[in-house]
Motif scaffolding. Structure first.
Motif, PDB file in Angstrom:
ATOM      1  N   SER A 133       0.837  -1.210   0.000  1.00 13.42           N
ATOM      2  CA  SER A 133       0.000   0.000   0.000  1.00 13.42           C
ATOM      3  C   SER A 133       0.867   1.253   0.000  1.00 13.42           C
ATOM      4  CB  SER A 133      -0.917   0.000   1.224  1.00 13.42           C
ATOM      5  OG  SER A 133      -1.812  -1.072   1.179  1.00 13.42           O
ATOM      6  N   ARG A 134       1.922   1.239   0.838  1.00  7.65           N
ATOM      7  CA  ARG A 134       2.802   2.411   0.932  1.00  7.65           C
ATOM      8  C   ARG A 134       3.515   2.669  -0.390  1.00  7.65           C
ATOM      9  NH1 ARG A 134       7.899   1.855   2.037  1.00  7.65           N
ATOM     10  NH2 ARG A 134       7.603  -0.044   3.273  1.00  7.65           N
ATOM     11  N   ILE A 135       4.043   1.605  -1.012  1.00  3.66           N
ATOM     12  CA  ILE A 135       4.795   1.779  -2.255  1.00  3.66           C
ATOM     13  C   ILE A 135       3.875   2.178  -3.402  1.00  3.66           C
ATOM     14  CG2 ILE A 135       6.165   0.551  -3.984  1.00  3.66           C
ATOM     15  CD1 ILE A 135       7.335  -1.087  -1.638  1.00  3.66           C
ATOM     16  N   VAL A 136       2.714   1.548  -3.480  1.00  7.48           N
ATOM     17  CA  VAL A 136       1.769   1.870  -4.551  1.00  7.48           C
ATOM     18  C   VAL A 136       1.281   3.308  -4.418  1.00  7.48           C
ATOM     19  CG1 VAL A 136      -0.537   1.385  -5.440  1.00  7.48           C
ATOM     20  CG2 VAL A 136       1.034  -0.488  -4.964  1.00  7.48           C
ATOM     21  N   ASP A 191       3.440  17.196   3.459  1.00  7.14           N
ATOM     22  CA  ASP A 191       3.155  15.847   3.950  1.00  7.14           C
ATOM     23  C   ASP A 191       3.872  15.587   5.269  1.00  7.14           C
ATOM     24  OD1 ASP A 191       1.506  15.254   1.898  1.00  7.14           O
ATOM     25  OD2 ASP A 191       2.844  13.856   0.867  1.00  7.14           O
ATOM     26  N   ALA A 192       5.148  16.007   5.347  1.00  9.74           N
ATOM     27  CA  ALA A 192       5.920  15.788   6.575  1.00  9.74           C
ATOM     28  C   ALA A 192       5.268  16.501   7.750  1.00  9.74           C
ATOM     29  CB  ALA A 192       7.354  16.279   6.384  1.00  9.74           C
ATOM     30  N   PHE A 193       4.796  17.708   7.509  1.00 10.59           N
ATOM     31  CA  PHE A 193       4.150  18.473   8.574  1.00 10.59           C
ATOM     32  C   PHE A 193       2.844  17.815   9.004  1.00 10.59           C
ATOM     33  CE2 PHE A 193       1.196  21.917   9.818  1.00 10.59           C
ATOM     34  CZ  PHE A 193       1.861  22.342  10.971  1.00 10.59           C
ATOM     35  N   VAL A 211      12.988   9.462  -0.592  1.00 15.20           N
ATOM     36  CA  VAL A 211      12.651  10.452   0.432  1.00 15.20           C
ATOM     37  C   VAL A 211      12.103   9.686   1.629  1.00 15.20           C
ATOM     38  CG1 VAL A 211      11.284  12.488   1.000  1.00 15.20           C
ATOM     39  CG2 VAL A 211      12.071  12.140  -1.351  1.00 15.20           C
ATOM     40  N   ARG A 212      12.700   9.941   2.803  1.00 14.44           N
ATOM     41  CA  ARG A 212      12.236   9.286   4.030  1.00 14.44           C
ATOM     42  C   ARG A 212      11.871  10.338   5.066  1.00 14.44           C
ATOM     43  NH1 ARG A 212      16.429   4.770   5.944  1.00 14.44           N
ATOM     44  NH2 ARG A 212      17.965   6.420   5.560  1.00 14.44           N
ATOM     45  N   PHE A 213      10.859  10.028   5.863  1.00 13.81           N
ATOM     46  CA  PHE A 213      10.447  10.876   6.982  1.00 13.81           C
ATOM     47  C   PHE A 213      10.755  10.150   8.284  1.00 13.81           C
ATOM     48  CE2 PHE A 213       6.623  12.913   4.513  1.00 13.81           C
ATOM     49  CZ  PHE A 213       7.527  13.505   3.647  1.00 13.81           C
ATOM     50  N   GLY A 217      10.233   8.917  15.765  1.00  8.70           N
ATOM     51  CA  GLY A 217      11.577   8.399  16.001  1.00  8.70           C
ATOM     52  C   GLY A 217      12.037   7.351  15.012  1.00  8.70           C
ATOM     53  N   GLU A 218      11.182   6.899  14.099  1.00  5.94           N
ATOM     54  CA  GLU A 218      11.555   5.868  13.136  1.00  5.94           C
ATOM     55  C   GLU A 218      11.491   6.413  11.712  1.00  5.94           C
ATOM     56  OE1 GLU A 218      10.535   1.582  15.102  1.00  5.94           O
ATOM     57  OE2 GLU A 218       9.095   2.416  13.689  1.00  5.94           O
ATOM     58  N   LEU A 219      12.489   6.020  10.887  1.00  6.06           N
ATOM     59  CA  LEU A 219      12.513   6.462   9.499  1.00  6.06           C
ATOM     60  C   LEU A 219      11.580   5.592   8.658  1.00  6.06           C
ATOM     61  CD1 LEU A 219      16.287   7.228   8.860  1.00  6.06           C
ATOM     62  CD2 LEU A 219      14.402   8.842   8.654  1.00  6.06           C
ATOM     63  N   ARG A 220      10.790   6.243   7.798  1.00  6.67           N
ATOM     64  CA  ARG A 220       9.877   5.528   6.896  1.00  6.67           C
ATOM     65  C   ARG A 220      10.052   6.080   5.490  1.00  6.67           C
ATOM     66  NH1 ARG A 220       4.016   6.315   9.248  1.00  6.67           N
ATOM     67  NH2 ARG A 220       3.511   5.300   7.286  1.00  6.67           N
ATOM     68  N   GLU A 221      10.178   5.170   4.508  1.00  9.67           N
ATOM     69  CA  GLU A 221      10.308   5.612   3.125  1.00  9.67           C
ATOM     70  C   GLU A 221       8.950   6.096   2.622  1.00  9.67           C
ATOM     71  OE1 GLU A 221      11.761   3.933  -1.234  1.00  9.67           O
ATOM     72  OE2 GLU A 221      12.539   3.033   0.624  1.00  9.67           O
ATOM     73  N   ILE A 222       8.942   7.294   2.047  1.00 10.41           N
ATOM     74  CA  ILE A 222       7.693   7.929   1.631  1.00 10.41           C
ATOM     75  C   ILE A 222       7.561   7.994   0.118  1.00 10.41           C
ATOM     76  CG2 ILE A 222       6.336  10.060   1.731  1.00 10.41           C
ATOM     77  CD1 ILE A 222       6.483   8.527   4.385  1.00 10.41           C
TER      78      ILE A 222
END
Length: 564
Positions: A133-136, A191-193, A211-213, A217-222
């Motif tokens: 879902s995240r990648i799509v 989006d980050a905000f 791009v990661r957020f 405290g955890e990095l997630r690929e966006i």
């Protein structure tokens, strides 16, 4: 009731009951979502467990899509709208067949759609639904569409920083003001905000750009935009952050502001780093409103809050906030400054750099190249008739000496140190070369803190932890009386793997007369910790375990952020 194939497969595998499956199916129909989305969102079956079950039930390979280089996957073989609708990703083409990642291999409708659209056969491989879902969501719309259509008119760069573009006459205007790049950057910042991220990472690699957020405290690929935009995106960020656009060989620091709505401006601190394949850029979000949340929002327990309030009400002395990078020390300090910020009080801060703009406070940025260090700024502050002084960090003996003298001569001094807990802070100052009598006569309170992820109230579930595990973690026998329940993270559509937001874990240690005596006789951190324990000061681990008893975080999270 005719359940979808996925539901029947889960029932046969013993992962879901018939009644539960029917209830989830009814909810999915009522909310017009897919069965699998409602299933994973409700927490009835985790995405990982679902993937393993489907792989076994349908004898299909299990893959981790995060470990696959999707930049090399075939493009334009399938309409992005089909990928979006069925949460699928085309991984490769083999002859007249497509290798397609899905979480639901029982979906015959998806297979028929693919066959009709491509005139090719389909071989399923199984992947986790949340990852798909995240990648799509990040890649289903083409890059140009994404960049052209994603930004609203209520989000713009602050005027003072737009002037930087006008001033850069030597800059290639098309490189800096390329419309899709500008809109893509706006989209990422917005989006980050909205996702309450603390940092954005723009990272170029040999064959891809990501791009990661950092969220909770955890990095997630966006997003994975085209690699071709890396130079234009870096140029745009550097110009609005007032950096040297022509210098790509050394790291640079800058800052920028953006308006989010008519009355709100967000500050960003920007850092560039030359890497093998381009400049990596990290943008930290500095939300001034975080300093105005109030002390109650930070997570202090009543006794801890009372100790801190008594300390900042003192006319002079030193208050130290300790903890690792990213543990919320700056927000804690600014919350205290906000409480002290009144017309009758003169406040001056020395920081490297200033992260939060607080009207009514005289803030000074350090500039080592120009000779403006913490020690120089502090000496100047003492000639400016201050009541309260905040030093970003005590790094050396000279800064520590001046800060202590200020605390001894009628000023309230707030600062930070990088130590593990409150008792070791005093021995760290002793090791820096500060005399014990100076420490004992100036320091009035030390707060050590960590940030722990907060359990999502929507999906957290009771955890049946063994009694021995609770005792090993630090609970006393008397606390295991059955009056409270520990919870664990599950994960749903409203949170990040079972957690949503963060809360502070604090050890607040006032420097009492007995602790002063231990300092004067050059006692160890263990002596100070033992005396603090007798005076009712919780250790960081005990403070974290109290949050577990309250049900706001998990034992696993407390064990991860506190070290004993």
């Amino acid at each position: 009731m005719a359940l979808p194939g996925l539901g029947r497969a889960l029932i046969l595998a013993g992962k879901l009951g018939q009644k539960s499956a029917e209830e989830i199916y009814r909810k999915a129909e009522a909310s017009r979502t897919s069965f699998i989305a409602e299933l994973t969102g409700s927490g009835a079956v985790s995405a990982a467990d679902l993937a393993h079950t489907m792989s076994t039930a349908f004898a299909a390979p299990l893959v981790d899509v995060d470990a696959i280089d999707l930049q090399r996957a075939p493009k334009d073989l399938l309409d992005p709208k089909i990928c979006q609708a069925y949460r699928i990703i085309v991984l490769s083409k083999r002859g007249n067949r497509l290798i397609v990642a899905t979480a639901d291999p029982s979906d015959s409708q998806a297979a028929e759609k693919i066959k009709f659209a491509t005139q090719m056969g389909v071989d399923w491989v199984i992947a986790e639904y949340d990852k798909l879902s995240r990648i799509v969501a990040a890649s289903s719309v083409s890059a140009s569409d994404t960049m052209d259509n994603i930004i609203g008119s209520d989000f713009e760069f602050d005027d003072s920083f737009d002037e930087a573009i006008a001033e850069s006459t030597e800059t290639n205007v098309s490189e800096v003001e390329d419309a899709p790049v500008v809109k893509f950057l706006h989209k990422m910042l917005l989006d980050a905000f909205s996702m309450r991220a603390s940092d954005l990472h723009f990272e170029p690699y040999e064959h891809n750009y990501r791009v990661r957020f950092r969220i909770d405290g955890e990095l997630r690929e966006i997003a994975s935009p085209p690699i071709a935009i890396k130079d234009k995106l870096a140029s745009r960020i550097k110009v609005i952050s007032r950096m040297d656009i022509s210098e790509k060989r050394v790291p640079q620091d800058g800052k920028m502001k953006l308006k989010v709505g008519p009355d709100r401006v967000i500050d960003f601190r920007v850092s560039t780093l030359p890497t093998l394949f381009g400049e990596k850029i990290v943008i930290r979000i500095l939300d001034p409103s975080s300093a105005k949340l109030g002390i109650d929002a930070l997570g202090y327990e009543p006794i801890e809050k009372e100790r801190l309030m008594q300390a900042i009400a003192r006319p002079y002395g030193m208050i130290l906030v300790t903890g690792p990078t990213g543990s919320g020390k700056t927000v804690s300090l600014y919350t205290c400054l906000n409480l002290l910020n009144k017309p009758g009080i003169n406040i001056a801060t020395a920081e490297d750099p200033s992260e939060i703009n607080l009207p009514g406070v005289n803030q000074v940025n350090m500039n080592e190249k120009a000779g403006l260090s913490f020690a120089v700024a502090l000496k100047a502050f003492l000639r400016q008739d201050p009541d309260v002084i905040m030093v970003g960090e005590i790094r050396d003996l000279e800064t520590a000496d001046i800060s202590i003298k200020a605390a001894q001569t009628g000023h309230l001094v707030l600062s930070t140190l990088h130590t593990n807990d409150a008792p070791t802070t005093l021995t760290r100052m002793r090791n820096m070369g500060i005399a014990p009598f100076n420490i004992a006569s100036s320091v009035i309170l030390i707060t050590a803190q960590r940030l722990a992820r907060r359990l999502c109230p929507n999906c957290k579930t009771p955890s049946d932890l063994p009694r021995k595990a609770l005792l090993d973690a630090g609970f006393d026998e008397s606390e295991l009386d059955g009056t409270w329940v520990s919870y664990r993270a599950v994960g749903c559509s409203m949170c990040n793997n079972g957690y949503k937001g963060r809360l502070g874990v604090y050890q607040v240690m006032p420097i009492t007369e007995e602790i002063q005596r231990i300092i004067l006789r050059d006692g160890s951190a263990l002596d100070i910790a033992e005396q603090a324990r007798r005076e009712g000061v919780r250790s960081l681990r005990q403070a974290g375990l109290h949050k577990v008893k309250l049900g706001v975080t998990s034992l696993e999270e407390v064990l991860a952020v506190t070290n004993e």
